[in-house]
Design a protein around this motif. Sequence first.
Motif, short mmCIF file in Angstrom:
data_model
loop_
_atom_site.label_atom_id
_atom_site.label_comp_id
_atom_site.label_asym_id
_atom_site.label_seq_id
_atom_site.Cartn_x
_atom_site.Cartn_y
_atom_site.Cartn_z
N LEU A 30 0.80 -1.22 0.00
CA LEU A 30 0.00 0.00 0.00
C LEU A 30 0.84 1.28 0.00
O LEU A 30 0.40 2.31 -0.49
CB LEU A 30 -0.93 0.02 1.22
N LYS A 31 2.01 1.18 0.55
CA LYS A 31 2.85 2.37 0.74
C LYS A 31 3.08 3.20 -0.53
O LYS A 31 3.02 4.43 -0.46
CB LYS A 31 4.18 1.98 1.37
N PRO A 32 3.33 2.60 -1.68
CA PRO A 32 3.57 3.42 -2.88
C PRO A 32 2.40 4.33 -3.24
O PRO A 32 2.59 5.41 -3.79
CB PRO A 32 3.79 2.40 -4.00
N TYR A 33 1.21 3.92 -2.91
CA TYR A 33 0.03 4.71 -3.25
C TYR A 33 -0.21 5.85 -2.26
O TYR A 33 -0.84 6.84 -2.59
CB TYR A 33 -1.20 3.80 -3.30
N ILE A 34 0.32 5.69 -1.09
CA ILE A 34 0.14 6.71 -0.06
C ILE A 34 0.81 8.01 -0.44
O ILE A 34 0.34 9.08 -0.07
CB ILE A 34 0.68 6.19 1.29
N ASN A 35 1.89 7.93 -1.18
CA ASN A 35 2.62 9.13 -1.58
C ASN A 35 2.07 9.79 -2.83
O ASN A 35 2.64 10.76 -3.32
CB ASN A 35 4.10 8.79 -1.77
N SER A 36 0.99 9.31 -3.34
CA SER A 36 0.36 9.86 -4.53
C SER A 36 -0.11 11.29 -4.28
O SER A 36 -0.72 11.58 -3.26
CB SER A 36 -0.84 8.97 -4.90
N PRO A 37 0.19 12.20 -5.21
CA PRO A 37 -0.29 13.58 -5.06
C PRO A 37 -1.82 13.66 -4.94
O PRO A 37 -2.34 14.46 -4.17
CB PRO A 37 0.19 14.28 -6.33
N ASN A 38 -2.52 12.83 -5.68
CA ASN A 38 -3.99 12.84 -5.60
C ASN A 38 -4.47 12.36 -4.23
O ASN A 38 -5.46 12.86 -3.71
CB ASN A 38 -4.61 11.99 -6.70
N ALA A 39 -3.78 11.41 -3.65
CA ALA A 39 -4.15 10.92 -2.33
C ALA A 39 -4.01 12.03 -1.30
O ALA A 39 -4.86 12.20 -0.42
CB ALA A 39 -3.28 9.73 -1.95
N LYS A 40 -2.96 12.79 -1.41
CA LYS A 40 -2.74 13.92 -0.50
C LYS A 40 -3.83 14.98 -0.67
O LYS A 40 -4.30 15.57 0.30
CB LYS A 40 -1.36 14.52 -0.72
N LYS A 41 -4.24 15.21 -1.90
CA LYS A 41 -5.30 16.17 -2.17
C LYS A 41 -6.63 15.71 -1.57
O LYS A 41 -7.38 16.51 -1.01
CB LYS A 41 -5.47 16.38 -3.68
N VAL A 42 -6.90 14.42 -1.70
CA VAL A 42 -8.15 13.88 -1.15
C VAL A 42 -8.16 14.03 0.36
O VAL A 42 -9.14 14.50 0.94
CB VAL A 42 -8.34 12.40 -1.56
N ALA A 43 -7.09 13.69 1.00
CA ALA A 43 -7.02 13.80 2.45
C ALA A 43 -7.19 15.25 2.89
O ALA A 43 -7.94 15.55 3.82
CB ALA A 43 -5.69 13.25 2.95
N SER A 44 -6.51 16.15 2.22
CA SER A 44 -6.60 17.56 2.55
C SER A 44 -8.03 18.07 2.37
O SER A 44 -8.57 18.78 3.21
CB SER A 44 -5.63 18.36 1.68
N ALA A 45 -8.66 17.68 1.26
CA ALA A 45 -10.03 18.11 0.99
C ALA A 45 -11.01 17.60 2.05
O ALA A 45 -12.01 18.24 2.34
CB ALA A 45 -10.46 17.63 -0.40
N CYS A 46 -10.68 16.44 2.63
CA CYS A 46 -11.54 15.85 3.65
C CYS A 46 -11.19 16.33 5.07
O CYS A 46 -11.85 15.95 6.03
CB CYS A 46 -11.44 14.32 3.60
N GLY A 47 -10.13 17.11 5.18
CA GLY A 47 -9.71 17.58 6.48
C GLY A 47 -9.07 16.51 7.34
O GLY A 47 -9.11 16.56 8.56
N VAL A 48 -8.44 15.54 6.69
CA VAL A 48 -7.78 14.44 7.39
C VAL A 48 -6.27 14.66 7.31
O VAL A 48 -5.72 14.82 6.22
CB VAL A 48 -8.16 13.08 6.76
N SER A 49 -5.61 14.68 8.45
CA SER A 49 -4.17 14.92 8.47
C SER A 49 -3.38 13.63 8.27
O SER A 49 -3.89 12.54 8.44
CB SER A 49 -3.77 15.56 9.81
N TYR A 50 -2.12 13.78 7.88
CA TYR A 50 -1.23 12.64 7.68
C TYR A 50 -0.91 12.00 9.01
O TYR A 50 -0.80 12.68 10.03
CB TYR A 50 0.05 13.07 6.98
N PRO A 51 -0.71 10.69 9.04
CA PRO A 51 -0.42 9.99 10.30
C PRO A 51 0.99 10.27 10.80
O PRO A 51 1.89 10.58 10.01
CB PRO A 51 -0.59 8.52 9.95
N LYS A 52 1.14 10.15 12.07
CA LYS A 52 2.46 10.22 12.71
C LYS A 52 2.67 8.88 13.38
O LYS A 52 2.34 8.70 14.53
CB LYS A 52 2.50 11.38 13.70
N CYS A 53 3.23 7.96 12.63
CA CYS A 53 3.39 6.58 13.10
C CYS A 53 4.72 6.41 13.83
O CYS A 53 5.70 6.96 13.47
CB CYS A 53 3.31 5.61 11.93
#
Length: 97
Positions: A74-97
């Motif tokens: 799954l990791k390669p898809y997490i760095n997708s620019p579109n994935a980051k846009k979707v998260a931002s649009a939803c107000g969901v922040s990146y994880p701090k694992c």
Amino acid sequence: MKRVSSVALCMVAALAVVVFLGETRTAEAVTCSVTELSPCVAAITSGSAPTGNCCSKLKEQKPCFCQYINNPALKPYINSPNAKKVASACGVSYPKC
């Protein structure tokens, strides 16, 4: 057969994006299943705006994000620019694992 592979790849990509975009919370009991993020596949693959259902699923699956991000498939898809846009649009922040 190619269509099935493309759909599966899109599902994985969408799920990975969701994982990367949220924080972890262990107080809530959530069943971690990357397929729960399927409503986000279209937004991640096309760059379109996420649906309300997509945003709801992203927020629901936040406790699972670190588990997803640590998955090499799954990791390669997490760095997708579109994935980051979707998260931002939803107000969901990146994880701090």
